[in-house]
Design a protein around this motif. Sequence first.
Motif, PDB file in Angstrom:
ATOM      1  N   LEU A 159      -5.761   0.541   3.458  1.00 13.76           N
ATOM      2  CA  LEU A 159      -7.049   1.348   2.867  1.00 13.76           C
ATOM      3  C   LEU A 159      -8.034   0.361   2.297  1.00 13.76           C
ATOM      4  CD1 LEU A 159      -4.941   3.825   0.565  1.00 13.76           C
ATOM      5  CD2 LEU A 159      -6.078   4.342   2.669  1.00 13.76           C
ATOM      6  N   ALA A 160      -7.636  -0.682   1.952  1.00 14.69           N
ATOM      7  CA  ALA A 160      -8.621  -1.715   1.701  1.00 14.69           C
ATOM      8  C   ALA A 160      -9.683  -2.248   2.707  1.00 14.69           C
ATOM      9  CB  ALA A 160      -8.078  -3.145   0.986  1.00 14.69           C
ATOM     10  N   ALA A 161      -9.051  -2.340   3.834  1.00 18.51           N
ATOM     11  CA  ALA A 161      -9.616  -2.844   5.150  1.00 18.51           C
ATOM     12  C   ALA A 161     -10.650  -1.819   5.779  1.00 18.51           C
ATOM     13  CB  ALA A 161      -8.694  -3.040   6.006  1.00 18.51           C
ATOM     14  N   LEU A 162     -10.137  -0.580   5.390  1.00 16.90           N
ATOM     15  CA  LEU A 162     -11.177   0.744   5.861  1.00 16.90           C
ATOM     16  C   LEU A 162     -12.047   0.584   4.955  1.00 16.90           C
ATOM     17  CD1 LEU A 162      -8.865   3.804   6.811  1.00 16.90           C
ATOM     18  CD2 LEU A 162     -10.147   2.314   8.115  1.00 16.90           C
ATOM     19  N   GLY A 163     -11.852   0.380   3.713  1.00 19.74           N
ATOM     20  CA  GLY A 163     -13.117   0.154   2.454  1.00 19.74           C
ATOM     21  C   GLY A 163     -14.114  -0.505   3.129  1.00 19.74           C
ATOM     22  N   LEU A 164     -13.659  -1.919   3.372  1.00 19.65           N
ATOM     23  CA  LEU A 164     -14.490  -3.088   4.031  1.00 19.65           C
ATOM     24  C   LEU A 164     -15.379  -2.587   4.856  1.00 19.65           C
ATOM     25  CD1 LEU A 164     -15.599  -5.918   3.428  1.00 19.65           C
ATOM     26  CD2 LEU A 164     -13.868  -6.626   4.662  1.00 19.65           C
ATOM     27  N   ARG A 165     -14.773  -2.136   6.034  1.00 18.23           N
ATOM     28  CA  ARG A 165     -15.314  -1.676   7.245  1.00 18.23           C
ATOM     29  C   ARG A 165     -16.373  -0.627   6.955  1.00 18.23           C
ATOM     30  NH1 ARG A 165     -12.270  -0.244  12.972  1.00 18.23           N
ATOM     31  NH2 ARG A 165     -14.324  -0.438  13.166  1.00 18.23           N
ATOM     32  N   SER A 166     -16.049   0.201   6.156  1.00 21.82           N
ATOM     33  CA  SER A 166     -16.950   1.274   5.630  1.00 21.82           C
ATOM     34  C   SER A 166     -18.328   0.761   4.892  1.00 21.82           C
ATOM     35  CB  SER A 166     -16.297   2.499   4.686  1.00 21.82           C
ATOM     36  OG  SER A 166     -17.062   3.355   4.192  1.00 21.82           O
ATOM     37  N   LEU A 167     -18.059  -0.039   4.089  1.00 18.53           N
ATOM     38  CA  LEU A 167     -19.208  -0.837   3.593  1.00 18.53           C
ATOM     39  C   LEU A 167     -19.777  -1.798   4.517  1.00 18.53           C
ATOM     40  CD1 LEU A 167     -17.729  -2.739   0.266  1.00 18.53           C
ATOM     41  CD2 LEU A 167     -19.015  -0.664   0.273  1.00 18.53           C
ATOM     42  N   GLN A 168     -19.123  -2.280   5.599  1.00 17.68           N
ATOM     43  CA  GLN A 168     -20.024  -2.921   6.740  1.00 17.68           C
ATOM     44  C   GLN A 168     -20.434  -1.863   7.774  1.00 17.68           C
ATOM     45  OE1 GLN A 168     -16.683  -5.300   7.676  1.00 17.68           O
ATOM     46  NE2 GLN A 168     -17.388  -7.126   6.421  1.00 17.68           N
ATOM     47  N   GLY A 169     -20.543  -0.671   7.533  1.00 17.70           N
ATOM     48  CA  GLY A 169     -20.925   0.324   8.380  1.00 17.70           C
ATOM     49  C   GLY A 169     -20.232   0.386   9.640  1.00 17.70           C
ATOM     50  N   GLY A 170     -18.866  -0.211   9.902  1.00 17.78           N
ATOM     51  CA  GLY A 170     -18.127  -0.139  10.834  1.00 17.78           C
ATOM     52  C   GLY A 170     -17.214   1.186  11.197  1.00 17.78           C
ATOM     53  N   VAL A 171     -17.092   2.119  10.069  1.00 20.54           N
ATOM     54  CA  VAL A 171     -16.499   3.229  10.016  1.00 20.54           C
ATOM     55  C   VAL A 171     -16.819   4.090   9.102  1.00 20.54           C
ATOM     56  CG1 VAL A 171     -14.714   2.434   8.476  1.00 20.54           C
ATOM     57  CG2 VAL A 171     -14.085   3.961  10.493  1.00 20.54           C
TER      58      VAL A 171
END
Length: 319
Positions: A159-171
């Motif tokens: 979940l944390a990795a998805l959060g980071l990717r979401s902040l970076q616009g990747g997902v």
Amino acid sequence: MPGEFDLIRDCFSHPVHHSDLGVGDDAALFRTAPGMQTVVSSDMLVAGNHFFVDADPTLLGWKTAAVNISDMAAMGADPRWITLALALPTADETWVRKLAAGFRTCCETYVVDWVGGDTTRGPLNLCATIVGEVPFGQAILRNGAHPGDDVWISGWPGLAALGLRSLQGGVKLAGDWHELCIERLHRPVPRVALGRALRGVASAMLDVSDGLSGDLGHILESSSVGAVLQEAALPLLPLLNACNDAAAARDALLGGGDDYELLFCAPRERGAHIEEIGHRLSLPLTRIGRVVTNPGLWLQRRDGQCAPVTIRSYDHFSG
Ligand code: ADP
Ligand code: MG
């Protein structure tokens, strides 16, 4: 602007629970109990590397304490004392107050005494050192996994990795999932009670900070064994619900760091006891695979085929 000593007096001094002397002298004093081993670890968070420069200082304080406390959990130890060394570009008292409040809230949550530290001018950098205790000989190391052991993971890693990717616009994350994933990224929950409960049960353990496959790789290497993970057993559902993208979900689960869940191995016959521990702690514990003799890490797909997993984890000095 406050000076170093004002900051120490106003932001870093507070009562302690199990120490003889806290902040204020040249050093702190505390006693470890007879029959216990002392456990020590440091973790550093560097601006621009581990966190965004404009990160919320309260959350940053929490995370700095939490990642250190998690290392005690990963040993099956009780966290007890912590120090915080800070390099700050400026003495912004409001910012430092918030940082201190977040750090202290996390310490209070896990009854850890914040007994000292250092404060200096420099590029923003937070380094904590934590001291814990574990009954002699009962620390859970990385090198005890045996062929035939089950591999377990706590919580909902990825979940944390998805959060980071979401902040970076990747997902793009659905509904409330963005908030939840960001919360997991910024406010990790060290699994101290689980670590303690697994003394005498788990054969090997660590906390997942750099990614499940890479961190499992550390256990396998230390223990001179391999492992087969079952794709059908991986706790992918919340990740799929969050991002609706099977590849991104699997990537976050196997390669994403920052969740600070506990990854551990245990003899098969301890399975029922481990499930009981999960119920008692209201924490999902998932059996995701099996330790094998042959070195390496494989993923057994739903069709029964096994494929090697490329062990990926975050490494500050490569890729
Ligand atoms: P010294 O010069 O002897 O190193 P300091 O002036 O650095 O002493 O620190 C004075 C006291 O304030 C010490 O008890 C130290 O542990 C504490 N202290 C300094 N910075 C921090 C911090 N960031 N967090 C907690 N305590 C701190
Ligand atoms: Mg000092």
